[in-house]
Design an enzyme around this catalytic site. Sequence first.
Site, PDB file in Angstrom:
ATOM      1  N   ASP A 166       1.426  -0.953  -0.256  1.00 16.06           N
ATOM      2  CA  ASP A 166      -0.109  -0.094   0.236  1.00 16.06           C
ATOM      3  C   ASP A 166       0.943   1.029   0.343  1.00 16.06           C
ATOM      4  OD1 ASP A 166       0.855   0.889   2.852  1.00 16.06           O
ATOM      5  OD2 ASP A 166      -1.162  -0.035   3.063  1.00 16.06           O
ATOM      6  N   ASP A 205      -8.080  -7.898   0.186  1.00 11.11           N
ATOM      7  CA  ASP A 205      -6.199  -7.956   1.430  1.00 11.11           C
ATOM      8  C   ASP A 205      -7.438  -7.824   3.030  1.00 11.11           C
ATOM      9  OD1 ASP A 205      -5.293  -5.515   2.966  1.00 11.11           O
ATOM     10  OD2 ASP A 205      -6.491  -4.832   0.719  1.00 11.11           O
TER      11      ASP A 205
END
Lengths: 377, 377
Positions: A93, A268
């Site tokens: 991320d 996720d």
Amino acid sequence: MSLPNSFRLLAADGTARTGVLETPHGVVRTPAFMPVGTAGAMKGIHWREIRESGADIVLGNTYHLMLRPTAERIAALGGLQKFTGWNGPMLTDSGGFQVMSLAKLRKVTEQGVRFKSHIDGAVLDLSPERAIEVQRLFGSDIAMQLDECVRLPASRDEVDRAMQLSLRWAERCKRAFEGAPQGHMLFGIVQGGDVAKLRRQSAAGLGEIGFHGYAIGGLAVGEPQDVMLAMIEEAAPLLPQDRPRYLMGVGTPDDMIEAVKRGIDMFDCVLPTRNGRHGHAFTRRGVINLRNARHADDPRPLDEESSWPPARSYSRAYLHHLVKAGEALGAMLLSEINIAYFQSLMAGVREAIAAGQFADFRAATKAGWAAGDLPPR
Amino acid sequence: MSLPNSFRLLAADGTARTGVLETPHGVVRTPAFMPVGTAGAMKGIHWREIRESGADIVLGNTYHLMLRPTAERIAALGGLQKFTGWNGPMLTDSGGFQVMSLAKLRKVTEQGVRFKSHIDGAVLDLSPERAIEVQRLFGSDIAMQLDECVRLPASRDEVDRAMQLSLRWAERCKRAFEGAPQGHMLFGIVQGGDVAKLRRQSAAGLGEIGFHGYAIGGLAVGEPQDVMLAMIEEAAPLLPQDRPRYLMGVGTPDDMIEAVKRGIDMFDCVLPTRNGRHGHAFTRRGVINLRNARHADDPRPLDEESSWPPARSYSRAYLHHLVKAGEALGAMLLSEINIAYFQSLMAGVREAIAAGQFADFRAATKAGWAAGDLPPR
């Protein structure tokens, strides 16, 4: 500007899709669930078990890794894959989400976000350019743009401002990503909170900028499931059909099934490991709380048909004992059992879509959860 | 009364010996190190890794298991092996040592020990007969007599009293063990603190009663190593030569090498897992503290010649990061690396004794520890 496309759709069933995404570290079969290895490790699971569970790709958290051991150190040690020993695809991320949730004294400006490390109090800046630099130092197969994710509920003006800022940051991230090695990818992130019009505007704007793939962010942050699904329905149709779509931070098995139905390819979530540490097992019969005294004398396995050996071989009585005694092995076994269940669910989803039987699969899977656990012995 | 003998000596080198002990759940090669699975689990290690590390036998703690999940429950679930999934030889202690160190309000009488559970405060009695009953309910391959282990330093009178009581309990345990299934074993325990004469008296007394094997207890409780070794030298020659000898709660690699030299065949200790959780690795170059900043940028493995893959494949930098970040995986990896090192040390000891080269092996091993870790990079 159009970017090379490493995603190949293999089949669709309604708006649900299955495909493969080629990365520098291997192929990802979609729909895919990415286990979260926050600080360069899965909590309580060996990497070989992650691989054996059927996971093609894992997620690392930029915020944690840039603070410790630092991006520069990871780069000097050969990148995230070499550093961790996970020799497969990795998505990172941008660090933005964790800055908002973990760091102290954060301040968002047009330039980026300034914050204090929750580890040592150091003042750091994370700009779109730095977020990309850090992820390139990691050698991430898939990097994410820096975005601003506002907490819901928020005023429409606030959601609008953050979405527009995220769009401008998306452009800067794309520029910063130029020159990245062949095959590495950058995903844009749709924002817009719970406002349909803003979600559409964000998706369209990102599509114009052009990314290797597209995420939908700022969901699964406490809103009801129908709001989340409505926002996916607004955004997904406006995203380029030939690119992968990733729903960030989601979610429960039911959330994933519903999102796949609406065209999502990647997920996720920390749920399988976090809930495993708390004694909860995800199974085809729904969530089973191993703390419950009903399991104390039960010699039956969690699920005699599971693809994951420990779910077939260990008794509920033993798992109950481990959880009650606070033994690390209980958290380890339940975390890997949960990861394996999420992976087997995705494998089932992929097969069903390829066979044109996703609706049946969805119905049967939900019926299994609704029927619940075996009666006590 | 003489009992059947399942121990076979294969070779001796001086007073050091190597052999095999047949148990109902398989063969134990001696000298053997038994990892400690206190409450029916190894802390942070999967059973398959215990097996792969080369361990033939593990130890379970009766005190913990009798309180939770209870001996009766374990028996109803098919015994300790079936319950835990460790399908190999298992030794259980008598519970006495942990009653002394963990339980509240303990009171020792001729009859046994009365104590309060540290879990729920329940008042329980552990007599020699109950200690044997509990271990038979577990289905332990090797049960230990109940003994009283006094803390050192203690007065000679106190040590004498506890040793004599332990001898009387040894007789009661032997009677209680009559009728145990074929192949299951009971070991007596030499007590006597740091008093040579009492150690000799205890060893001779136990030999007269007759057990399948003999332990030396009440050592490695804070006394200097030379005191421990002196007590072994007093007791070991008086124990039946054809029976296995087990030094309880020992120890460091150096303690084990020195005890093997003096005729000890079996060991158990929490050191490899406890120190692993604290960031310490046992290696052929001595103990390495992975918390140390010198490892932060070091791409080298812990030991490129280790028989245990994670000790060869993970960098010191990664292990350092995991320890600093408090990641469970760090404790897991270091615990199994340590267990594997202890097992490889025992394998080396066995080979050296069989080849008549124990003195060389001992010298080379100690030289490796003394030379210390690699220089920093």
